[in-house]
Motif scaffolding. Structure first.
Motif, short mmCIF file in Angstrom:
data_model
loop_
_atom_site.label_atom_id
_atom_site.label_comp_id
_atom_site.label_asym_id
_atom_site.label_seq_id
_atom_site.Cartn_x
_atom_site.Cartn_y
_atom_site.Cartn_z
N SER A 109 0.83 -1.20 0.00
CA SER A 109 0.00 0.00 0.00
C SER A 109 0.87 1.26 0.00
CB SER A 109 -0.92 -0.01 1.22
OG SER A 109 -1.63 1.19 1.31
N PHE A 110 1.92 1.26 0.83
CA PHE A 110 2.81 2.41 0.88
C PHE A 110 3.54 2.61 -0.44
CE2 PHE A 110 6.96 4.31 1.50
CZ PHE A 110 6.58 5.53 2.01
N LYS A 130 3.34 7.28 -6.66
CA LYS A 130 2.49 8.18 -7.43
C LYS A 130 2.78 9.65 -7.15
CE LYS A 130 -1.22 4.83 -7.62
NZ LYS A 130 -2.51 4.43 -7.11
N VAL A 131 3.63 9.93 -6.17
CA VAL A 131 3.98 11.32 -5.85
C VAL A 131 5.49 11.51 -6.00
CG1 VAL A 131 2.01 11.66 -4.33
CG2 VAL A 131 4.14 10.85 -3.37
N ILE A 191 7.37 8.73 4.98
CA ILE A 191 6.07 9.32 4.69
C ILE A 191 6.06 9.86 3.27
CG2 ILE A 191 4.40 11.09 5.38
CD1 ILE A 191 5.74 10.97 8.19
N SER A 192 5.07 9.43 2.50
CA SER A 192 4.90 10.00 1.16
C SER A 192 4.04 11.25 1.31
CB SER A 192 4.22 8.99 0.22
OG SER A 192 2.88 8.78 0.59
N ASN A 193 4.40 12.29 0.62
CA ASN A 193 3.62 13.52 0.68
C ASN A 193 2.32 13.35 -0.09
OD1 ASN A 193 5.61 14.77 2.18
ND2 ASN A 193 6.58 15.70 0.41
N ALA A 219 -3.66 10.61 -1.11
CA ALA A 219 -3.45 10.84 0.32
C ALA A 219 -2.02 10.47 0.71
CB ALA A 219 -4.44 10.00 1.13
N SER A 220 -1.55 11.08 1.78
CA SER A 220 -0.25 10.76 2.35
C SER A 220 -0.31 9.35 2.95
CB SER A 220 0.09 11.78 3.43
OG SER A 220 1.29 11.44 4.07
#
Length: 85
Positions: free
Chosen positions: A21-22, A28-29, A44-46, A52-53
């Motif tokens: 999921s992460f 994608k960002v 942490i993905s922005n 969503a983060s």
């Protein structure tokens, strides 16, 4: 499969789902960050638009692998800096 193996398989399955999921969200960002709170490291993905983060809590092994990548990147930057004339 005994009870211990089943418990281990379930734990691994949950970790794989969380990581998948992460990875899907983070890929994608463009940016992300590492965060440390109380000795726990998180990747942490922005968030970006409708995306969503996402957070991934790193265990010691993953944290050390990420640090190895960052050290290697730092060496590449230092080498590039030295080559500027």
């Amino acid at each position: 499969m005994d009870v211990k193996q089943l418990a281990k398989a379930n734990k691994l399955h949950e970790e794989i789902k969380e990581l998948d999921s992460f990875i899907n969200a983070a890929s994608k960002v463009w940016t992300g960050k590492l965060e440390s709170k109380g000795g726990i490291f998180k990747f942490i993905s922005n968030s970006y638009g409708a995306i969503a983060s996402e957070e991934f809590e790193m265990n010691t092994d993953i944290k050390n692998r990420v640090l190895d990548v960052l050290r290697e990147y730092k060496l590449e930057l230092e080498e590039e800096f030295k080559n500027i004339k």
